[in-house]
Design an enzyme around this catalytic site. Structure first.
Site, short mmCIF file in Angstrom:
data_model
loop_
_atom_site.label_atom_id
_atom_site.label_comp_id
_atom_site.label_asym_id
_atom_site.label_seq_id
_atom_site.Cartn_x
_atom_site.Cartn_y
_atom_site.Cartn_z
N SER A 1 -4.12 -1.46 -4.56
CA SER A 1 -3.29 -2.38 -5.05
C SER A 1 -4.15 -3.08 -6.19
O SER A 1 -5.24 -3.00 -6.35
CB SER A 1 -3.37 -3.62 -3.71
N HIS B 1 -15.10 -6.98 -0.71
CA HIS B 1 -15.42 -8.45 -1.15
C HIS B 1 -16.49 -9.12 -0.47
O HIS B 1 -16.58 -10.31 -0.52
CB HIS B 1 -13.98 -9.17 -0.81
N ASP C 1 -25.94 -2.17 -2.36
CA ASP C 1 -27.37 -1.87 -2.49
C ASP C 1 -27.64 -0.18 -2.33
O ASP C 1 -28.31 0.34 -3.01
CB ASP C 1 -28.37 -2.62 -1.64
N TYR D 1 0.84 -1.15 0.05
CA TYR D 1 -0.10 -0.09 0.23
C TYR D 1 0.71 1.26 0.06
O TYR D 1 0.33 2.14 0.08
CB TYR D 1 -0.83 0.10 1.21
N HIS E 1 -9.02 1.00 -5.80
CA HIS E 1 -8.23 0.33 -4.92
C HIS E 1 -6.83 0.37 -5.23
O HIS E 1 -6.29 0.79 -6.19
CB HIS E 1 -8.22 -1.09 -5.27
O1 CA2 Z 1 -5.97 -2.02 -2.34
C1 CA2 Z 1 -6.86 -1.51 -1.69
O2 CA2 Z 1 -7.00 -0.27 -1.90
C2 CA2 Z 1 -7.88 -2.41 -0.92
O3 CA2 Z 1 -9.18 -1.89 -0.98
C3 CA2 Z 1 -7.15 -2.33 0.39
C4 CA2 Z 1 -7.96 -3.12 1.37
C5 CA2 Z 1 -7.99 -4.67 0.95
O4 CA2 Z 1 -8.84 -5.30 1.91
C6 CA2 Z 1 -8.49 -4.67 -0.55
O5 CA2 Z 1 -8.65 -5.93 -0.57
C7 CA2 Z 1 -7.68 -3.78 -1.48
C8 CA2 Z 1 -7.06 -3.18 2.74
C9 CA2 Z 1 -7.26 -1.78 3.57
C10 CA2 Z 1 -6.18 -1.63 4.79
O6 CA2 Z 1 -5.24 -1.01 4.51
C11 CA2 Z 1 -4.14 -1.06 5.33
C12 CA2 Z 1 -3.15 -0.50 4.80
C13 CA2 Z 1 -2.03 -0.47 5.58
C14 CA2 Z 1 -1.90 -0.91 6.82
C15 CA2 Z 1 -3.18 -1.61 7.17
C16 CA2 Z 1 -4.22 -1.79 6.47
#
Ligand code: CA2
Length: 153
Positions: free
Chosen positions: A104, A82, A89, A24, A102
């Site tokens: 990633s 997910h 909705d 991230y 997103h």
């Molecule tokens: O890629 C993305 O932006 C996601 O939406 C990020 C979510 C993940 O569950 C999706 O599958 C993809 C995760 C968000 C949590 O992000 C953190 C970042 C750094 C430290 C802890 C959590």
């Protein structure tokens, strides 16, 4: 009066910049907000930027956006992408363009991340560009808003 867009962020995104930098990046959510405000300003759009770890709160904000007749909405539903038919909705009931973002590339990750319920209500989806994806989402949303509000000739 400028058009307003909502930018909503789902669970755990408050921790951005503190963990998993290889996925991230190192930017914080405050830095994402700054980027979003600067990008929106270039399109003369006002911004409501929010983050919640609670599904119902996010749904209430989508209802709020609907009642306020916002021009558009950007959402990173994070883990709820997910799982959440309820967020889907709420977005279906919003009569404004929606861009899902997103950081990633969810399609290159674990199988459970490859499907997003929210995408069904999204007019566009951006993934894999890190926090720049938010700026791309706002640019795309601004083009959609322009196309909707441009007077017919
Ligand atoms: O890629 C993305 O932006 C996601 O939406 C990020 C979510 C993940 O569950 C999706 O599958 C993809 C995760 C968000 C949590 O992000 C953190 C970042 C750094 C430290 C802890 C959590």
């Amino acid at each position: 009066m400028p058009h307003t867009i909502y930018i909503l962020n789902g669970p755990n995104l408050n921790l951005l910049g503190t963990r998993e930098p290889e996925i991230y990046g190192r930017s914080t959510l405050a830095e994402v907000e700054k980027l979003c405000r600067a990008t929106a300003e270039r399109h003369s759009l006002a911004v409501e930027f929010r983050q919640s770890n609670h599904e119902g709160v996010i749904i209430d904000w989508i209802h709020e956006a609907r009642a306020a007749r916002v021009a558009g909405l950007v959402i990173n539903p994070a883990g709820y992408s997910h799982t959440s038919v309820a967020i889907l909705d709420a977005l279906i009931a919003l009569d404004a363009p929606v861009v899902e973002v997103h950081m990633s590339n969810i399609h290159a990750r674990e199988p459970f991340r490859r499907h997003s319920y929210v995408s069904r209500a999204a007019h566009g989806v951006i993934c894999g560009f890190g926090i720049d994806g938010y700026a791309l989402a706002i640019d795309g949303l601004a083009a959609m808003i322009d196309a909707r509000t441009r007077p017919a000739d």
